[in-house]
Scaffold this motif. Structure first.
Motif, mmCIF file in Angstrom:
data_model
loop_
_atom_site.group_PDB
_atom_site.id
_atom_site.type_symbol
_atom_site.label_atom_id
_atom_site.label_comp_id
_atom_site.label_asym_id
_atom_site.label_seq_id
_atom_site.Cartn_x
_atom_site.Cartn_y
_atom_site.Cartn_z
ATOM 1 N N GLU A 65 0.844 -1.192 0.000
ATOM 2 C CA GLU A 65 0.000 0.000 0.000
ATOM 3 C C GLU A 65 0.883 1.246 0.000
ATOM 4 O O GLU A 65 1.741 1.394 0.884
ATOM 5 N N HIS A 72 -0.368 -6.097 1.289
ATOM 6 C CA HIS A 72 -1.738 -6.579 1.095
ATOM 7 C C HIS A 72 -1.730 -7.749 0.131
ATOM 8 O O HIS A 72 -0.817 -7.889 -0.683
ATOM 9 N N GLU A 87 -9.655 -9.873 0.923
ATOM 10 C CA GLU A 87 -8.518 -8.966 1.032
ATOM 11 C C GLU A 87 -7.861 -9.183 2.388
ATOM 12 O O GLU A 87 -8.538 -9.262 3.419
ATOM 13 N N TYR A 89 -4.041 -8.451 4.903
ATOM 14 C CA TYR A 89 -2.872 -7.595 5.102
ATOM 15 C C TYR A 89 -1.991 -8.178 6.198
ATOM 16 O O TYR A 89 -2.392 -9.096 6.918
ATOM 17 N N ARG A 94 6.482 -7.688 8.031
ATOM 18 C CA ARG A 94 6.321 -7.694 6.584
ATOM 19 C C ARG A 94 7.137 -8.839 5.997
ATOM 20 O O ARG A 94 8.172 -9.202 6.524
ATOM 21 N N TRP A 100 -0.781 -13.141 8.102
ATOM 22 C CA TRP A 100 -1.818 -12.480 7.303
ATOM 23 C C TRP A 100 -3.117 -12.448 8.093
ATOM 24 O O TRP A 100 -3.438 -13.389 8.802
ATOM 25 N N ASP A 103 -8.975 -8.776 5.986
ATOM 26 C CA ASP A 103 -9.456 -7.406 6.150
ATOM 27 C C ASP A 103 -10.900 -7.254 5.681
ATOM 28 O O ASP A 103 -11.696 -6.593 6.327
#
Length: 110
Positions: A65, A72, A87, A89, A94, A100, A103
């Motif tokens: 993003e 994402h 979806e 994130y 990271r 995960w 969302d």
């Protein structure tokens, strides 16, 4: 979508999900399915969102993003006559060692 009313659409919030704890468990080598957006969509979707473990789950895209730098992912789910986009994130770490979180779930019009 009238064909699949069992699937919960929109923004997803699962009160029992403690992101720090989930990340810690994954760091200890447990629940490693959380490191895969497809497996997370499948398991969380089946347990909480009305999807099925036997649905067809396909990775659509992964992206960062702009601005926040938050990773994402988008997973397409074929659920009976319906198609959804899940979806996800990464809220903690990271990359490949980050968990995960789902969302949202959106419907894809036929």
């Amino acid at each position: 979508m009238a064909d699949c009313p069992e699937v919960i659409l929109g923004s997803v919030s699962i009160p029992t999900e403690d992101y720090g704890k989930i990340q810690s468990v994954a760091d200890q080598g447990r629940n490693l399915w959380r490191l895969s957006p497809i497996r997370t969509a499948q398991i969380v979707g089946s347990e909480h969102l009305g999807l099925s473990p036997t649905d067809v789950y396909t990775m659509v895209e992964q992206f960062i993003e702009p601005g926040s730098g938050l990773p994402h992912a988008v997973v397409r789910v074929k659920h009976g006559p319906c198609t959804f986009l899940v979806e996800l994130y990464q809220p903690e770490k990271r990359g490949p060692k980050g968990i995960w979180i789902v969302d949202s779930v959106l419907t894809v019009e036929r």
